[in-house]
Design a protein around this motif. Structure first.
Motif, PDB file in Angstrom:
ATOM      1  N   THR A 324       0.452  -7.002  -2.655  1.00  0.00           N
ATOM      2  CA  THR A 324      -0.863  -7.468  -2.809  1.00  0.00           C
ATOM      3  C   THR A 324      -1.066  -7.998  -1.215  1.00  0.00           C
ATOM      4  N   LEU A 325      -0.052  -8.411  -0.584  1.00  0.00           N
ATOM      5  CA  LEU A 325      -0.363  -8.926   1.009  1.00  0.00           C
ATOM      6  C   LEU A 325      -0.944  -8.096   1.725  1.00  0.00           C
ATOM      7  N   TYR A 326      -0.635  -6.703   1.552  1.00  0.00           N
ATOM      8  CA  TYR A 326      -1.290  -5.498   2.494  1.00  0.00           C
ATOM      9  C   TYR A 326      -2.491  -5.065   1.729  1.00  0.00           C
ATOM     10  N   ASP A 327      -2.124  -4.802   0.253  1.00  0.00           N
ATOM     11  CA  ASP A 327      -3.218  -4.001  -0.325  1.00  0.00           C
ATOM     12  C   ASP A 327      -4.457  -4.690  -0.382  1.00  0.00           C
ATOM     13  N   GLU A 328      -4.649  -6.167  -0.414  1.00  0.00           N
ATOM     14  CA  GLU A 328      -5.816  -6.785  -0.341  1.00  0.00           C
ATOM     15  C   GLU A 328      -6.389  -6.929   0.894  1.00  0.00           C
TER      16      GLU A 328
END
Length: 407
Positions: A324-328
């Motif tokens: 999530t840290l990157y995908d968001e």
């Protein structure tokens, strides 16, 4: 794969001299609680040394790799009683929070499917047991006495999940964090100022509600009174998103997400949600739908805690990263839009958080759900139109970019 020592030092500098303390870097005498697994040892050590070099103190939580054949958490879930699975050592964690000025988590998944085949209900029980820890942190953060940040350490398991080689995976990290810049800390401060300028323009608009429209979304989100927009400001590295915590009661319509999420150790794909008066009334997924429904069934996890947009001009992330840290924060062709089900961010309140009672938070429509805050992401094209306090409408986001300077 061994990271270049210079890149490791730059990464550590970004985290210690910029990310912690809400984008200001730590002060001499500050105490940092550093959390990481053994697979991230080289970055863990680089950050620890950077903390000491900055005059800080260190508490560490260094964990063995969480892999299927040797995972303590999996062993507990398979063999432990409900009482063991839900055990929470309150005095210990309260002591950690009391002693800490900043918390830094290194996200590293040596086995991204470590909980594969286990019941979602058991995993949720284990995750829910840590809710008091989150409440302790939130209380201290609201008092302005605690900051936190996250960063990513790439592993072969995560790279494989994302469909990349490990070298390609790390290239995304290096580019996203500006680690090839001569002075990545200065670069982050420049980018953060650009994002702050957009945020200030959003706050000045006095937005009452948003309409998000595209091929896979027709959703209305009520912002609510006494709200402001926030940016990462060091709380995640990288962070390019601009977000707020809306009045959950005014969410209506449907949205489908083209990016998978991970919850309870399971990959959930093809998520679709429908809201009526702020509550999820229908949810589905094409993969691991049971895990999605298990999550939504948690108390108040059927309500929105965050709405967020990312401008593609800032983000260098171009590929799904299985975290999530990157995908968001993905940029790509159309930036991204995401919402989080679960707990709201109370620091989106325009006043003094410390003076607000739980009843008042509820009156303002801030969702309370310490057990869950799960971001669900879509990178498909959509247009966001704001209804302003005077009743007029303004397109604020289209084709992956904020358009606040346009008429």
């Amino acid at each position: 794969m061994k990271l270049d020592d210079n890149l490791l030092k730059k990464y550590a500098q970004v985290m210690v001299r910029y990310a912690l303390n809400n984008g200001e870097g730590i002060n001499k005498g500050d105490t940092v609680f550093l959390v990481g697994q053994e697979c991230s040892k080289d970055l863990f050590m680089a950050i620890a040394k950077a903390v000491y070099a900055a005059g800080g103190n260190l508490l560490t939580h260094y964990q063995p790799n969480n892999i299927r054949e040797n995972s303590l958490a999996r062993f507990l879930l398979e063999n432990g009683s409900d009482e063991q699975i839900s055990f929470f050592a309150k005095p210990y964690w309260q002591g950690i929070v009391d002693a800490t000025d900043h918390i830094l988590f290194i996200i590293a998944e040596p086995d991204i499917h470590v909980f594969e085949g286990l019941p979602s209900s058991k995993i949720s029980m284990m995750n829910s047991a840590r809710a008091p820890y989150m409440q302790m942190r939130e209380q201290k953060e609201q008092a302005g006495k605690l900051s936190w940040s996250l960063c990513l350490y790439g592993t072969p398991s995560m790279a494989e999940e994302a469909g990349l080689t490990l070298e390609q995976y790390w290239e995304q990290i290096i580019e996203a964090c500006y680690l090839r810049e001569d002075d990545p800390v200065a670069k982050w401060k420049q980018v953060q100022q650009e994002i702050e300028d957009i945020k200030d323009k959003l706050d000045a608009l006095a937005i009452e509600k948003l309409h998000i429209n595209g091929e896979d979304v027709d959703l209305y989100v009520q912002i609510g009174k006494n709200r402001k927009w926030l940016s990462g400001g060091g709380k995640n590295i990288p962070s390019f998103e601009i977000f707020t915590s809306p009045d959950w009661r005014g969410t209506n319509g449907f949205i489908r997400f083209n990016q998978p999420l991970y919850y309870s150790g399971k990959r959930i794909s093809g998520v679709s949600l429908r809201f009526e008066n702020g509550v999820v009334v229908a949810s589905s997924a094409t993969e691991n739908e049971d895990a999605l429904k298990e999550m939504v069934a948690q108390e108040n996890a059927d309500k929105v805690g965050e709405f967020s947009l990312t401008d593609k001009r800032h983000s260098r992330i171009t590929h799904f990263m299985a975290t999530t840290l990157y995908d968001e924060n993905m940029g790509g062709a159309f930036g991204n839009t995401h919402i989080a089900l679960g707990n709201a961010y109370k620091d989106t309140f325009t006043g003094d958080m410390a003076t607000i009672t739980e009843a008042q938070w509820a009156e303002m429509g801030y969702n309370s759900c310490p057990k869950v805050h799960t971001d669900i992401i879509s990178t498909s094209n959509r247009t966001v139109t704001a209804t302003l306090s005077d009743g007029s409408e303004k397109v604020i986001y289209k084709d992956g970019e904020f358009v606040l300077g346009e008429s």
